[in-house]
Write an enzyme that holds these catalytic residues in place. Structure first.
Site, short mmCIF file in Angstrom:
data_model
loop_
_atom_site.label_atom_id
_atom_site.label_comp_id
_atom_site.label_asym_id
_atom_site.label_seq_id
_atom_site.Cartn_x
_atom_site.Cartn_y
_atom_site.Cartn_z
N ASP A 672 1.23 -1.17 0.04
CA ASP A 672 -0.27 -0.15 0.28
C ASP A 672 1.00 1.39 -0.27
OD1 ASP A 672 -2.31 1.23 -0.60
OD2 ASP A 672 -3.38 0.85 1.74
N GLY A 712 -2.01 6.43 -11.02
CA GLY A 712 -3.40 7.07 -11.48
C GLY A 712 -3.42 8.03 -12.15
N ASP A 748 -9.98 4.04 -2.76
CA ASP A 748 -11.11 3.15 -2.16
C ASP A 748 -12.52 2.35 -2.48
OD1 ASP A 748 -8.62 2.82 -1.37
OD2 ASP A 748 -8.98 2.53 0.99
C1 GLA Z 1 -5.62 1.87 1.61
C2 GLA Z 1 -5.74 0.44 1.08
C3 GLA Z 1 -7.24 -0.05 1.21
C4 GLA Z 1 -6.97 -0.96 2.52
C5 GLA Z 1 -6.44 0.09 2.43
C6 GLA Z 1 -6.24 -0.56 4.60
O1 GLA Z 1 -6.73 2.42 2.12
O2 GLA Z 1 -6.20 1.45 -0.87
O3 GLA Z 1 -7.00 -1.42 -0.36
O4 GLA Z 1 -5.32 -2.02 2.26
O5 GLA Z 1 -5.60 0.78 2.90
O6 GLA Z 1 -5.83 0.26 5.81
#
Ligand code: GLA
Length: 933
Positions: A672, A712, A748
């Site tokens: 991430d 992106g 997300d």
């Molecule tokens: C980020 C990612 C999510 C998830 C969260 C976990 O927001 O984009 O997909 O993995 O972190 O904390």
């Protein structure tokens, strides 16, 4: 993809629950008379914090005769949505009892579990006694605390205006201002519905609730930001806002935990710990509005002392509450120009070394010019924006409602302009930063007026020097002069003393106070520019690995993950036939880790450890369990120091962590980006991971998937829509030493139609990266539109079908992320649709693109090039009306007259069509998926 400490803290709830009974006596009065008692909060009209996807669950608690049986029954008062559940427990020897209330759901028309927010009646029975309170609702509960600020009620013209604007669903719990030298288990208070008696209620608190209701970020309820309101509306239920105003006349050091009292916060024991809060902190809350200000100025504390006290106070609230997490928004009077006001703000900066990453951190700060009703709307708007940011918008980067956060400070000697560069997190400065000046003012926007920026050449204790040169913006950096650079080892930023002059982002969110170490400029070279790739057709299709399919915990479980749940999920993947359908990778997202083990020097610098309470058997054993089911296993990390949930990240530990995962026989790693900085830094981290993962893969002769965040399109607008070309990262993310196998392209994903569409649009812009051509990077590497929301509350079945068809057509990863114990048969059927899965897994591994349709009217045609000269199509109706959708073959990627069509949902042949095909009466948000041969 911003940090979400909220969930992390909430996860503490699990642990807190285990030890809950042991603590019960701390906040409940021994039941000497053996009578059944409940705090006055639990009465008619109460709002309990809704439990939905990872939120903290509400407690109902009280006392009864020691060891007596206690039962609580929750019964729906809505005939259209019947629901009843009884919980049972036993009172402890001191009489304390507590129930943790689960989410309430009732079946909707499609047989799915839809949220049920009430009204309910709640009956508690023990020892032949019974208490019933009616009209109980589930909603978002906010607690407002502060000293005398909470005693400035909604009065005069402001009251009439507030009443006129009030939606029906704001409910207030008014705590009577009282004084008590000793802690007790209850505060006197009453629930009020409607606007009567507003004149006793805090103007700031009520104004914030009004602004939250008006803001309604998810667009479907009274300030309802959980995204479930749409379904709820079908049953004519809405989710209320509950606001509690706890006036704190009785702020007494005697109420505070010893650690806080020892700091003598506020001086002379008249301190900042709001005693009235203690009994209320056992409630689950969405957020706390904490008003500080004038009263603290009187104490004239040094910033460092005040900072310590401030952090201790918030941490004591959070820790003693046993309720998991809540957002804290700090509001402060802004109109003073006294030195003490500056000290207060610098203290905030000192107390917040890393907003969102420290256990004690305040999530956001809002500057209030005044707390009374004359300026309610602007003040309340700022507080509410801050609250939405703290409690929600970190999950919704697209909303752009975030305060700019100082990310890091570096001194540069080799830039064109020498100086100190203050970098703010990119997602929060989409619209740029600017200093807002008071009209006609030429002084306040100098440093020291609009923002306090100080540097220390020593350490925390200073001496601190004011930045004196004017600031200018360069991209998302704020550049200070070279003279300042000479002194800098630590830099802190706070709002200046002038209420009208701040460093803001485009939404009016002021920069969060923060402190950062100064680092030398990074001298990292980007990887070599890519060569020209051969065209896709000349690639050996057999060598291409199709996009990964499997399960990821995040969308449904957030931090609520443990070994038991994961084993259940693995079993269900098999028994529901999902593994057989191709979903074979079981991936744990954030929150599986606890901390780094100690290294030889006694610092937390060793290997990353699985949380022993969640994964007592350890990663390796779990991995064996998964592999024994013929599935593969994935874990999560972040390339910065901490993950999005403040677990240890992998920065500067890449090789060590890769080895840990290799030893645990992990097959897939999601890296991430939370807190991750600029490309140069990201690239370094990816390269180190890639090298180590490749080593592991070579050793065990099995692919090690590396999923990256993120790459992106260049330019996203404030309304969340994005335009432009793939950003620079598109040139190298799949190449050379970086070589991610897949990478996120958008924010997300949420279980909401608008979110699905937003991520779809991002993918369209990024298609050239996966669909290799000159300058493209694809071939067996994938743009990742984020996990599936199929099965989750928030999307209709029609919308889930379109989501699935589009994700298959896009040709990225397919990761299920829902509760497989509760998933409905239609959702399972969607996930197992063979024709669509084939579309996704096609060996050419291209990404589908939007090629036409009448987009003005919301009809779109999406097309994916498949092996064997075939095409896949999704005809999407984005509009709110039923519509016919026509695809003209001359517009397709392969122009050919005459195709034989098969409906991928029904597998029925639609015969040979010559020039075009019209799908009739496609419902709103529906789709038609076709195979063209
Ligand atoms: C980020 C990612 C999510 C998830 C969260 C976990 O927001 O984009 O997909 O993995 O972190 O904390």
């Amino acid at each position: 993809m911003r940090s979400r400490l909220r969930m992390a803290r909430r996860s503490l709830l699990l642990l807190a629950t285990l030890s809950f009974s042991a603590h019960a006596s701390a906040t409940t009065t021994p039941a000497s008379s053996a009578a059944l008692t409940l705090p006055s909060f639990f009465s008619d009209g109460a709002v309990l914090q809704v439990y939905d996807e990872g939120d903290a669950r509400s407690f109902v608690y009280g006392t009864a005769a020691p060891a007596s049986s206690v039962a609580l029954t929750l019964t729906s008062s809505m005939p259209a949505m019947p629901f009843s559940r009884t919980y049972r427990t036993m009172a402890l020897m001191d009489g304390g009892w507590a129930f943790q209330i689960d989410g309430t759901y009732a079946p909707d028309a499609q047989g799915r579990h839809a949220p049920h927010y009430g009204p309910f009646s709640v009956t508690v029975a023990a020892g032949g006694e019974r208490r019933t309170f009616s009209d109980v609702r589930f909603g978002d509960v906010y607690l407002c605390v502060g000293g005398e600020q909470m005693l400035r009620p909604v009065v005069g013209a402001g009251a009439a205006a507030a009443a006129a604007r009030a939606p029906a669903d704001i409910r207030r719990f008014e705590v009577a201002a009282a004084s008590s030298a000793a802690p007790s288990s209850d505060v006197r208070g009453a629930w009020r519905i409607g606007t009567a008696s507003l004149a006793n209620f805090s103007a700031l608190c009520y104004g914030t609730a009004l602004a939250l209701a008006r803001m309604d970020p998810a667009g479907n309820g009274v300030g309802n930001t959980t995204g479930s309101g749409k379904l709820c509306a079908a049953h004519r239920c809405t989710m209320p806002i509950g606001v509690i105003h706890a006036a704190a006349e009785s702020t007494l050091a005697a109420w505070a935990p010893a650690a806080v009292a020892a700091k003598a916060c506020g001086g002379g024991g008249s301190g900042r710990f709001n005693g009235m809060l203690a009994p209320l902190l056992r409630l689950a809350l969405r957020g706390v509005v904490y008003a500080g200000g004038e009263a603290d100025l009187a104490a004239k504390m040094a910033p460092a002392t005040y900072a310590d006290c401030f952090a201790q106070t918030v941490s004591a609230w959070r820790d003693s509450g046993q309720i998991g997490d809540f957002a804290v928004v700090f509001t402060q009077l802004g109109a003073s120009t006294s030195g003490a006001a500056s000290a207060l703000r610098l203290a905030q900066a000192t107390a917040l070394p890393r907003p969102f990453a420290e256990a004690n951190s305040i999530d956001t700060t809002a500057m209030a010019a005044r707390y009374d009703t004359s300026n309610t709307s602007e003040v309340a708007r700022r507080v509410a924006l801050g609250m939405v940011h703290a409690a929600y918008s970190k999950q919704e980067p697209g909303w752009g409602w975030s305060s700019p956060v100082l990310e890091h400070v570096r001194v540069s000697a080799n830039e064109v302009a020498h100086g100190v560069f203050l970098s703010f997190a990119a997602t929060e400065v989409k619209g740029g930063l600017r200093l807002v000046d008071r009209p006609g003012c030429t002084i306040c926007c100098k440093l020291g007026g609009g923002a306090l920026v100080q540097a220390s050449s020593g350490g925390l204790s200073g001496p601190w020097h004011n930045a004196t040169s004017l600031a200018r913006m360069r991209g998302k950096d704020w550049v200070l002069g070279a003279r300042f650079a000479a002194a800098a080892r630590l830099v802190r930023v706070a709002a200046g003393p002038d209420a009208d002059c701040f460093l803001y982002n485009a939404n009016g969110m002021p920069v969060l106070p923060a402190i950062a170490n100064v680092t030398a400029a990074e001298q990292i070279r980007l990887p070599e520019p890519p060569g020209i790739l051969a065209s896709r057709e000349s690639y050996d299709a057999a060598a291409i690995t199709p996009p990964p399919m499997g399960f990821n915990t995040w969308n449904r479980w957030h931090c609520w993950v443990d070994e038991r749940l994961l084993k259940q999920t693995a079993d269900l993947m098999v028994s529901l036939g999902l593994a057989a359908a191709g979903y074979r990778s079981l991936n744990i997202d954030d929150c599986w880790q606890s901390q780094r083990a100690l290294d030889a020097t006694g610092r937390h610098n060793g290997t990353i450890d699985a949380d022993p309470t969640r994964f007592p058997s350890g990663l390796r054993a779990f991995s064996e369990y998964v592999h024994a089911k013929n599935m593969s296993f994935g874990v999560y990390t972040s390339q910065s120091e901490v993950t999005c949930q403040a677990r240890p990240g992998s920065w500067e530990h890449e090789a060590l962590d890769a080895k840990t995962y290799c030893d645990a026989d992990v097959d897939y790693i999601k890296i991430d980006h939370c807190g991750g900085g600029q490309w140069s830094r990201n690239n370094i981290s990816w390269m180190l991971f890639r090298a180590a993962l490749d080593k592991c893969a070579a050793k065990r002769k099995r692919k090690f998937w590396m999923s990256c965040s993120s790459c992106g399109p260049t330019k996203c607008l404030l309304d969340g829509s994005c335009v432009g070309k793939p950003s620079g990262c598109g040139q190298w993310i799949a190449k050379g030493r970086v070589s991610c196998d897949l990478w996120r392209t958008g924010g997300d994903i949420q279980a909401r139609w608008s979110s699905i569409m937003a991520n779809l649009d991002m993918m369209q812009l990024m298609a050239p990266v996966q669909n290799a051509g000159p300058g493209g990077a694809g071939i067996g590497h994938f743009n990742d539109p984020d996990m599936l929301q199929v099965g989750n509350i928030g999307l209709t079945i029609l919308e889930q079908r379109s989501h699935m068809a589009l994700w298959c057509l896009l040709g990225g990863p397919l990761l299920i992320s829902t509760d497989l114990k509760q998933i409905s048969a239609p959702a399972v059927a969607i996930l197992k649709t063979k024709g669509l899965i084939d579309l996704n897994q096609d060996t050419l591994a291209t990404q589908g693109e939007r090629i036409g349709g009448n987009q003005t009217f919301g009809c779109e045609v999406w097309c994916k090039k498949l092996s064997g000269g075939r095409l896949g199509l999704v005809l999407l109706n984005r509009s709110e009306e039923t519509s016919d959708i026509t695809v003209t073959f001359a517009d397709l990627i392969i122009a050919k007259a005459g195709w034989t069509l098969t409906d991928l949902w029904t597998e029925k042949s639609l015969g040979k069509q010559a020039k075009s095909y019209t799908a009739q009466a496609v419902p709103s948000h529906g789709n038609v998926a076709l195979l063209l041969v």
